[in-house]
Motif scaffolding. Structure first.
Motif, PDB file in Angstrom:
ATOM      1  N   ARG A 215      -5.008  18.985   0.065  1.00  0.00           N
ATOM      2  CA  ARG A 215      -5.286  17.759   0.818  1.00  0.00           C
ATOM      3  C   ARG A 215      -4.989  16.535  -0.042  1.00  0.00           C
ATOM      4  O   ARG A 215      -5.136  16.564  -1.261  1.00  0.00           O
ATOM      5  CB  ARG A 215      -6.747  17.743   1.272  1.00  0.00           C
ATOM      6  CG  ARG A 215      -7.747  17.709   0.118  1.00  0.00           C
ATOM      7  CD  ARG A 215      -9.163  17.797   0.641  1.00  0.00           C
ATOM      8  NE  ARG A 215     -10.124  17.773  -0.477  1.00  0.00           N
ATOM      9  CZ  ARG A 215     -11.432  17.854  -0.314  1.00  0.00           C
ATOM     10  NH1 ARG A 215     -11.940  17.987   0.899  1.00  0.00           N
ATOM     11  NH2 ARG A 215     -12.244  17.823  -1.357  1.00  0.00           N
ATOM     12  N   THR A 216      -4.582  15.457   0.623  1.00  0.00           N
ATOM     13  CA  THR A 216      -4.222  14.235  -0.098  1.00  0.00           C
ATOM     14  C   THR A 216      -4.331  13.050   0.839  1.00  0.00           C
ATOM     15  O   THR A 216      -4.346  13.203   2.077  1.00  0.00           O
ATOM     16  CB  THR A 216      -2.797  14.332  -0.672  1.00  0.00           C
ATOM     17  OG1 THR A 216      -2.518  13.139  -1.422  1.00  0.00           O
ATOM     18  CG2 THR A 216      -1.768  14.426   0.436  1.00  0.00           C
ATOM     19  N   TRP A 217      -4.373  11.874   0.249  1.00  0.00           N
ATOM     20  CA  TRP A 217      -4.350  10.630   1.029  1.00  0.00           C
ATOM     21  C   TRP A 217      -2.905  10.129   1.087  1.00  0.00           C
ATOM     22  O   TRP A 217      -2.211  10.097   0.081  1.00  0.00           O
ATOM     23  CB  TRP A 217      -5.244   9.573   0.382  1.00  0.00           C
ATOM     24  CG  TRP A 217      -5.548   8.455   1.337  1.00  0.00           C
ATOM     25  CD1 TRP A 217      -4.858   7.310   1.503  1.00  0.00           C
ATOM     26  CD2 TRP A 217      -6.623   8.416   2.277  1.00  0.00           C
ATOM     27  NE1 TRP A 217      -5.432   6.561   2.485  1.00  0.00           N
ATOM     28  CE2 TRP A 217      -6.521   7.207   2.992  1.00  0.00           C
ATOM     29  CE3 TRP A 217      -7.648   9.273   2.595  1.00  0.00           C
ATOM     30  CZ2 TRP A 217      -7.409   6.840   3.988  1.00  0.00           C
ATOM     31  CZ3 TRP A 217      -8.544   8.905   3.586  1.00  0.00           C
ATOM     32  CH2 TRP A 217      -8.420   7.703   4.270  1.00  0.00           C
ATOM     33  N   LEU A 218      -2.431   9.750   2.297  1.00  0.00           N
ATOM     34  CA  LEU A 218      -1.052   9.302   2.500  1.00  0.00           C
ATOM     35  C   LEU A 218      -1.064   7.868   3.007  1.00  0.00           C
ATOM     36  O   LEU A 218      -1.758   7.546   3.978  1.00  0.00           O
ATOM     37  CB  LEU A 218      -0.343  10.202   3.517  1.00  0.00           C
ATOM     38  CG  LEU A 218       1.062   9.738   3.951  1.00  0.00           C
ATOM     39  CD1 LEU A 218       2.023   9.768   2.766  1.00  0.00           C
ATOM     40  CD2 LEU A 218       1.591  10.629   5.078  1.00  0.00           C
ATOM     41  N   ASN A 219      -0.284   7.006   2.315  1.00  0.00           N
ATOM     42  CA  ASN A 219      -0.143   5.613   2.734  1.00  0.00           C
ATOM     43  C   ASN A 219       1.345   5.267   2.737  1.00  0.00           C
ATOM     44  O   ASN A 219       2.023   5.448   1.728  1.00  0.00           O
ATOM     45  CB  ASN A 219      -0.905   4.674   1.788  1.00  0.00           C
ATOM     46  CG  ASN A 219      -0.761   3.212   2.174  1.00  0.00           C
ATOM     47  OD1 ASN A 219       0.220   2.568   1.832  1.00  0.00           O
ATOM     48  ND2 ASN A 219      -1.742   2.690   2.886  1.00  0.00           N
ATOM     49  N   ILE A 220       1.857   4.787   3.900  1.00  0.00           N
ATOM     50  CA  ILE A 220       3.272   4.407   4.029  1.00  0.00           C
ATOM     51  C   ILE A 220       3.341   2.954   4.486  1.00  0.00           C
ATOM     52  O   ILE A 220       2.689   2.577   5.475  1.00  0.00           O
ATOM     53  CB  ILE A 220       4.020   5.319   5.019  1.00  0.00           C
ATOM     54  CG1 ILE A 220       3.936   6.782   4.571  1.00  0.00           C
ATOM     55  CG2 ILE A 220       5.474   4.891   5.141  1.00  0.00           C
ATOM     56  CD1 ILE A 220       4.614   7.749   5.527  1.00  0.00           C
ATOM     57  N   ARG A 221       4.125   2.152   3.761  1.00  0.00           N
ATOM     58  CA  ARG A 221       4.322   0.743   4.124  1.00  0.00           C
ATOM     59  C   ARG A 221       5.822   0.456   4.241  1.00  0.00           C
ATOM     60  O   ARG A 221       6.641   1.098   3.584  1.00  0.00           O
ATOM     61  CB  ARG A 221       3.703  -0.183   3.064  1.00  0.00           C
ATOM     62  CG  ARG A 221       2.186  -0.013   2.909  1.00  0.00           C
ATOM     63  CD  ARG A 221       1.664  -0.799   1.722  1.00  0.00           C
ATOM     64  NE  ARG A 221       0.239  -0.602   1.517  1.00  0.00           N
ATOM     65  CZ  ARG A 221      -0.693  -1.513   1.787  1.00  0.00           C
ATOM     66  NH1 ARG A 221      -0.325  -2.706   2.265  1.00  0.00           N
ATOM     67  NH2 ARG A 221      -1.973  -1.262   1.574  1.00  0.00           N
ATOM     68  N   ASP A 222       6.170  -0.587   5.077  1.00  0.00           N
ATOM     69  CA  ASP A 222       7.570  -0.954   5.235  1.00  0.00           C
ATOM     70  C   ASP A 222       7.940  -2.062   4.270  1.00  0.00           C
ATOM     71  O   ASP A 222       7.166  -2.401   3.362  1.00  0.00           O
ATOM     72  CB  ASP A 222       7.865  -1.349   6.693  1.00  0.00           C
ATOM     73  CG  ASP A 222       7.116  -2.607   7.121  1.00  0.00           C
ATOM     74  OD1 ASP A 222       6.455  -3.239   6.252  1.00  0.00           O
ATOM     75  OD2 ASP A 222       7.181  -2.976   8.314  1.00  0.00           O
ATOM     76  N   GLN A 223       9.146  -2.643   4.470  1.00  0.00           N
ATOM     77  CA  GLN A 223       9.638  -3.664   3.553  1.00  0.00           C
ATOM     78  C   GLN A 223       8.805  -4.952   3.580  1.00  0.00           C
ATOM     79  O   GLN A 223       8.841  -5.751   2.634  1.00  0.00           O
ATOM     80  CB  GLN A 223      11.103  -4.008   3.876  1.00  0.00           C
ATOM     81  CG  GLN A 223      11.326  -4.721   5.200  1.00  0.00           C
ATOM     82  CD  GLN A 223      11.348  -3.769   6.385  1.00  0.00           C
ATOM     83  OE1 GLN A 223      11.270  -2.566   6.208  1.00  0.00           O
ATOM     84  NE2 GLN A 223      11.461  -4.310   7.567  1.00  0.00           N
ATOM     85  N   ASP A 224       8.026  -5.174   4.650  1.00  0.00           N
ATOM     86  CA  ASP A 224       7.154  -6.345   4.747  1.00  0.00           C
ATOM     87  C   ASP A 224       5.728  -6.026   4.321  1.00  0.00           C
ATOM     88  O   ASP A 224       4.805  -6.790   4.610  1.00  0.00           O
ATOM     89  CB  ASP A 224       7.157  -6.879   6.189  1.00  0.00           C
ATOM     90  CG  ASP A 224       8.556  -7.309   6.632  1.00  0.00           C
ATOM     91  OD1 ASP A 224       9.266  -7.890   5.800  1.00  0.00           O
ATOM     92  OD2 ASP A 224       8.924  -7.058   7.798  1.00  0.00           O
ATOM     93  N   ASN A 225       5.522  -4.884   3.666  1.00  0.00           N
ATOM     94  CA  ASN A 225       4.205  -4.411   3.226  1.00  0.00           C
ATOM     95  C   ASN A 225       3.271  -4.134   4.400  1.00  0.00           C
ATOM     96  O   ASN A 225       2.058  -4.116   4.256  1.00  0.00           O
ATOM     97  CB  ASN A 225       3.555  -5.424   2.268  1.00  0.00           C
ATOM     98  CG  ASN A 225       2.576  -4.750   1.320  1.00  0.00           C
ATOM     99  OD1 ASN A 225       2.748  -3.590   0.964  1.00  0.00           O
ATOM    100  ND2 ASN A 225       1.553  -5.459   0.901  1.00  0.00           N
ATOM    101  N   LYS A 226       3.853  -3.897   5.572  1.00  0.00           N
ATOM    102  CA  LYS A 226       3.056  -3.544   6.750  1.00  0.00           C
ATOM    103  C   LYS A 226       2.685  -2.063   6.672  1.00  0.00           C
ATOM    104  O   LYS A 226       3.510  -1.210   6.392  1.00  0.00           O
ATOM    105  CB  LYS A 226       3.852  -3.811   8.026  1.00  0.00           C
ATOM    106  CG  LYS A 226       3.119  -3.420   9.293  1.00  0.00           C
ATOM    107  CD  LYS A 226       3.983  -3.669  10.519  1.00  0.00           C
ATOM    108  CE  LYS A 226       3.276  -3.212  11.784  1.00  0.00           C
ATOM    109  NZ  LYS A 226       4.126  -3.400  12.985  1.00  0.00           N
ATOM    110  N   ILE A 227       1.406  -1.758   6.921  1.00  0.00           N
ATOM    111  CA  ILE A 227       0.926  -0.386   6.844  1.00  0.00           C
ATOM    112  C   ILE A 227       1.400   0.380   8.076  1.00  0.00           C
ATOM    113  O   ILE A 227       1.077   0.025   9.210  1.00  0.00           O
ATOM    114  CB  ILE A 227      -0.610  -0.336   6.747  1.00  0.00           C
ATOM    115  CG1 ILE A 227      -1.076  -1.021   5.451  1.00  0.00           C
ATOM    116  CG2 ILE A 227      -1.099   1.114   6.774  1.00  0.00           C
ATOM    117  CD1 ILE A 227      -2.579  -1.097   5.328  1.00  0.00           C
TER     118      ILE A 227
END
Length: 285
Positions: A215-227
């Protein structure tokens, strides 16, 4: 309240965040956030999550999570042996398997080339044998009588000019030139700290996939730092996200051991041994 909790709370208030605001940003339950500030770690699932939550809390209020964990490591519970053993993958790494397959292919390849060369020689010899002319005696055997047929001569007026027919010139045929097909390629650029950068070229699709063993925590953001994604992925699950509308994504993995990130089914390697890493993928569209 511990010194670590006081420092985090001070940074939160300086940002103007309430506990509810911080819960919305980090997706961590506010009772855990309050426990971190008060130094009460007994309510949390385990030491692994204590460290992960503290690091995420710190980054949300503009502090360096790794530096805080190192500074106050004596005040923070360490993962037990059971938690450490669960984080170690029980299967061989993908890189090792890939290396063995490549070595076997390099050993067999020369044998395949030699076999193809022998087959080509056999085909050429067989073709020449089939096209060999028959016995010349059969072709030159004389007949009993040879008949000559005299063709009548047509009268031609010597004064009539001889007109030669000119053949129409053939128009040149333009050959179609096929444009080369650019294959998709994922290229490593650099690593700075816990962040590694890759360039993706020649791609038609843009899909990020995470396959977890632990198990892990996943965080993905775009080029505008939008989650785009901020959630926990359980062990044994596969998560996919289409990011074709973005020109750049940052994929943050809370715990890398035993977990694999793909970009369009290409493995994105973790260049360092850090437990938490960022993978920045730039799309060269």
């Amino acid at each position: 309240m511990t010194e670590l909790g006081a420092r985090l709370k001070e940074a939160r208030l300086a940002k103007g965040y309430s506990i509810d605001d911080l819960q919305e940003i980090t997706k961590i339950q506010k009772r855990y956030l309050a426990g971190i500030e008060e130094g009460n770690y007994a309510t949390m699932p385990g030491a692994f999550y204590v460290r992960a939550f503290i690091k995420q809390y710190a980054e949300a209020v503009g502090l360096n999570g790794d530096e805080l964990l190192e500074t106050y490591k004596t005040d923070i519970p360490s993962p037990s042996n059971d938690e450490v053993s669960k984080s170690i993958p029980a299967i061989p790494s993908r890189r090792t398997l890939g290396g063995r397959s490549s070595n076997k292919l390099m050993e067999v390849f020369p044998m395949i080339v030699v076999a193809l060369f022998i087959i080509a020689i056999i085909v050429i010899v067989w073709t020449l044998y089939q096209n060999k002319p028959g016995d010349s005696k059969d072709l030159l055997e004389p007949t009993d009588e040879v008949m000559f047929e005299q063709q009548p001569q047509t009268e031609q007026n010597p004064k009539d000019p001889v007109v030669e027919e000119q053949a129409d010139p053939e128009e040149p045929v333009e050959e179609e030139v096929e444009e080369p097909v650019i294959a998709e390629q994922l290229t490593f650029v650099e690593t700075q700290g816990e962040t590694s950068t890759y360039d993706l070229t020649g791609a038609e699709n843009y899909v990020v996939k995470l396959v977890t063993t632990n198990r892990t925590w996943l965080n993905i953001r775009d080029q505008d730092n939008k989650i785009l994604v901020d959630q926990e992925i359980a062990a044994g699950q596969t998560f996919e996200l289409d990011v074709a509308s973005s020109s750049r994504v940052r994929v943050r993995i809370g715990s890398t051991p035993g977990n694999t990130v793909y970009m369009n089914d290409q493995v994105v390697e973790f260049p360092t041994d850090r437990a938490t890493q960022n993978l920045v993928i730039q799309f060269q569209k």
